[in-house]
Design an enzyme around this catalytic site. Structure first.
Site, PDB file in Angstrom:
ATOM      1  CG  ASP A  52      -0.132   6.017 -11.780  1.00  0.00           C
ATOM      2  OD1 ASP A  52      -1.257   6.461 -11.495  1.00  0.00           O
ATOM      3  OD2 ASP A  52       0.927   6.431 -11.280  1.00  0.00           O
ATOM      4  CE1 TYR A 110      -0.068  -1.453  -6.464  1.00  0.00           C
ATOM      5  CE2 TYR A 110      -0.255  -1.244  -4.075  1.00  0.00           C
ATOM      6  CZ  TYR A 110      -0.707  -0.936  -5.354  1.00  0.00           C
ATOM      7  OH  TYR A 110      -1.788  -0.105  -5.507  1.00  0.00           O
TER       8      TYR A 110
END
Lengths: 250, 250
Positions: A52, A110
């Site tokens: 994003d 992540y």
């Protein structure tokens, strides 16, 4: 020839990874550099997945095809010379023609960084999420433990998500460490739904502030309702750390 | 009442510390916030000294006068609420009317950060100087040692410097540490000339790359010529860390 590239980027200036009309994105910036290298011919890149706006990467991956006669050792230098300094290619290597940067992923890691100081840190404003009050790492560890394993993560998916099919994913490891005034989350799993890491972090932060019981995570796997969980943590603390492929593929 | 403030700032967006016509500076930004707090009345701030465009601070100091009835504990919050997020007040305290943020300085500490990885680091592009080749820290330590003590630092002064009077300064400590892929210099001294830290670092980097002998530092104290030294290291690796005042003043 097909190439696999590993790339680090500071997502601050970009409207996310994927090409969008009239927006500067990571993909369009890398494709522009490749096009320049290919004397104007368009080159499409295929990443392990999107990130994003504002999300960073230490180890995003993408593949592309090229028939340029560039020595393997020179590819990285050639491309970095044409990229802006917030996108840096770490490695480029040749892979087999059937390698696919998205379909062949077996795991992703992540990282999510929290700046947990009483004062804001001007150097961290684009690179971590500022939580002023101290976090209880023992409570967060309980929550992390409950996230591990195979679960239906429907509740951890952004309301506007377009994901079709199963929302069952496996988290191999979820951990949280104090590093000075930083609190750093690391999640490794088979795959992640849209906004899943940011919803996990938003929920675990509430757990760490004793505003939410770790057990709400168990409930979320039964109810499958987004509204049972915490708010979505901001994009700028999130980093795609590493994309894993089968050893014989890379 | 007179107040002493300690401020951290990310200098990336600013044309330096000092007010200049038509430029966004640290000083003008803080003065604008104070003016807002004072319902439009101008408030001048006096810092420990200037920092250049791109230079950062972890502990810059300034004083200002105010007759606002704000509790000591609320000053910091009130001002941070009006400042952009790349300038953060760390502390504000009341001092005596004769305190002066520049004249009362007894020592200053600067930090200089080098990113010494083979690859560029996109997250460090505004916060450290990238040196690709490994640095020999033992050679640099020799150079640091030669800088310590009281010397005439005329050679370590930017050619366009307007400094008048003696260029004798005392370096109490000059050190260099490896921290992972970072190499971090710390200099504490009685005072520093314009660009002095950046010229010391530029010179010590050449020493660490074995391009220059540490002994050129001794020569520089005799010849007093800028041309005997290395190039000026870039501003974006430099941080004003701490400003020291006499204990009875603060």
């Amino acid at each position: 020839m097909r190439y696999l590239a590993t790339v680090k980027y500071d997502g601050t200036r970009y409207a996310g990874y994927q090409v969008q009309p009239n927006q500067m994105t990571i993909q369009s910036t890398i494709e522009a550099a490749l096009q320049q290298l290919h004397k104007g011919a368009a080159v499409k890149i295929t990443a392990s997945g999107r990130t994003d706006a504002g999300v960073h990467a230490n180890g995003q991956t993408f593949h592309f095809n090229s028939s340029l006669a560039i020595a393997n050792s020179k590819w990285k230098l050639a491309l970095n010379a044409l990229l802006p300094d917030d996108i840096v290619i770490v490695e480029i290597k040749q892979v087999s023609e059937d390698f696919h940067a998205r379909y062949d992923v077996i795991e992703k890691t992540y990282k999510y960084v929290i700046w947990n100081g009483a004062d804001a840190n001007p150097f961290e404003r684009h690179y971590s999420y500022h939580i002023r009050r101290p976090l209880d790492l023992a409570l967060i560890a309980n929550g992390c433990h409950l996230l591990e394993g195979q679960h239906d993560f429907t509740a951890y998916c952004a309301a506007n998500s377009q994901v079709k099919g199963s929302k069952v994913r496996t988290i191999y490891q979820a951990k949280c460490e104090q590093q000075g005034d930083y609190v750093v989350f690391t999640f490794t799993g088979s795959g992640f739904l849209y906004n899943m890491v940011r919803i996990m972090v938003g929920t675990l932060v509430e757990v760490g502030l004793a505003e939410r019981k770790p057990e709400t995570i168990l409930t979320s796997f039964e109810h499958l309702k987004r509204s049972d969980l915490g708010k979505t943590a901001p994009a700028h603390g999130l980093y795609l750390e590493k994309v894993g492929y089968p050893g014989d593929k890379v």
